[in-house]
Design a protein around this motif. Sequence first.
Motif, mmCIF file in Angstrom:
data_model
loop_
_atom_site.group_PDB
_atom_site.id
_atom_site.type_symbol
_atom_site.label_atom_id
_atom_site.label_comp_id
_atom_site.label_asym_id
_atom_site.label_seq_id
_atom_site.Cartn_x
_atom_site.Cartn_y
_atom_site.Cartn_z
ATOM 1 N N SER A 58 13.377 0.216 7.199
ATOM 2 C CA SER A 58 12.171 -0.579 7.399
ATOM 3 C C SER A 58 11.965 -1.579 6.276
ATOM 4 N N PHE A 59 11.584 -2.797 6.680
ATOM 5 C CA PHE A 59 11.099 -3.765 5.684
ATOM 6 C C PHE A 59 9.655 -3.402 5.341
ATOM 7 N N CYS A 60 8.788 -3.406 6.367
ATOM 8 C CA CYS A 60 7.380 -3.044 6.163
ATOM 9 C C CYS A 60 6.710 -2.884 7.527
ATOM 10 N N THR A 61 5.917 -1.823 7.673
ATOM 11 C CA THR A 61 5.217 -1.606 8.949
ATOM 12 C C THR A 61 3.715 -1.924 8.830
ATOM 13 N N GLY A 62 3.388 -2.801 7.878
ATOM 14 C CA GLY A 62 2.001 -3.272 7.781
ATOM 15 C C GLY A 62 1.104 -2.314 7.028
ATOM 16 N N THR A 63 -0.167 -2.338 7.377
ATOM 17 C CA THR A 63 -1.154 -1.487 6.709
ATOM 18 C C THR A 63 -0.763 -0.014 6.805
ATOM 19 N N ASP A 64 -0.892 0.711 5.692
ATOM 20 C CA ASP A 64 -0.733 2.162 5.765
ATOM 21 C C ASP A 64 -1.971 2.723 6.463
ATOM 22 N N MET A 65 -1.766 3.098 7.710
ATOM 23 C CA MET A 65 -2.927 3.486 8.533
ATOM 24 C C MET A 65 -3.444 4.881 8.181
ATOM 25 N N LYS A 66 -2.678 5.601 7.345
ATOM 26 C CA LYS A 66 -3.160 6.932 6.948
ATOM 27 C C LYS A 66 -3.934 6.868 5.632
ATOM 28 N N LYS A 67 -3.808 5.746 4.937
ATOM 29 C CA LYS A 67 -4.438 5.665 3.613
ATOM 30 C C LYS A 67 -5.465 4.548 3.527
ATOM 31 N N THR A 68 -5.810 3.969 4.682
ATOM 32 C CA THR A 68 -6.771 2.860 4.623
ATOM 33 C C THR A 68 -8.157 3.416 4.310
#
Length: 256
Positions: A58-68
């Motif tokens: 992975s390059f990047c999957t955007g916002t860390d949705m578990k740590k927002t």
Amino acid sequence: MGVEFTKEDHVAYITLNRPDAMNSLDPESVTKLAEIWAAVQNDDDIRVSVLTGAGEKSFCTGTDMKKTPPPAECMASIWLREGQPIVPHMKMWKPIICAINGYAVGGGMEMALACDLRIASSNAKFGLTEVKVASLAGLNGTQCMPRAIPQAVAMKMLLTGEMIDAKEAHRVGLISDVVEPGELMDLAKKLALRIASNAPLSVKAAKQAAVMGLEMPLEHGIAFSHLLWGVLRDTEDRKEGFTAFAEKRAPEWKGR
Ligand SMILES: CC(C)(COP(=O)(O)OP(=O)(O)OC[C@H]1O[C@@H](n2cnc3c(N)ncnc32)[C@H](O)[C@@H]1OP(=O)(O)O)[C@@H](O)C(=O)NCCC(=O)NCCSC(=O)/C(=C/c1ccccc1)CC(=O)O
């Protein structure tokens, strides 16, 4: 560390380094990335940057949705602040090469869109998936994707949230090159060094003319580009470039 930063031969290498979370961006990484872009901006020794992710998935999957976390400040103060912290789009005239080593999804896709060159490994996948998680490609995706590739393909990506693979991304012009995973950083470095060997002010002027000119009527863009040529005309580097050519030697750039 969430983001790593090294510098070599006028090139900044910025690596998102949370492979276990697909290099998604947690709040610490966002802060770190903003600090790194500011450092790149202010360091005259850096002429070009390479942005990539650690690992081969992975390059990047955007916002860390578990740590927002819940919002720390009201939207008005964020909105009215100058510039976007993680996407230096339009503010950085030094070129950025995005080396996409796997998923470029959500905010990760948007960061890639803010870069000037996009190259990818053959296993890369690209998507503006925000609609699948009740959000919006609001960093730049709704604006930059339809400008980067044919509108029909961009709208399909924006509205379905479906991903495309590296072959399709190359076909529609979202990326310039596809290579095997093991060859990606070699290509990124080769391109970066090629750019870094050119006159730094000319490179910045070329990016500024191209990026700003895209938003202008053609005649205005050409006038702006002529003005920028005039700005470069009297630089020491231009004299050095012409002299070095005549003397059949490599130029030595001063950046003035
Ligand atoms: C990319 C995937 C399809 C890969 O699937 P795969 O099955 O191969 O791998 P996983 O098991 O799913 O992932 C491994 C591991 O990583 C964790 N992971 C991956 N992505 C994220 C993420 N974005 N946040 C948190 N954690 C992530 C995953 O949970 C696994 O952990 P484990 O179970 O091992 O503990 C698949 O991973 C996938 O679909 N990921 C989510 C991609 C996504 O939807 N991205 C969009 C996020 S929203 C966004 O980016 C926004 C940006 C923005 C816009 C405007 C302004 C600011 C920001 C919108 C927003 O923030 O609102």
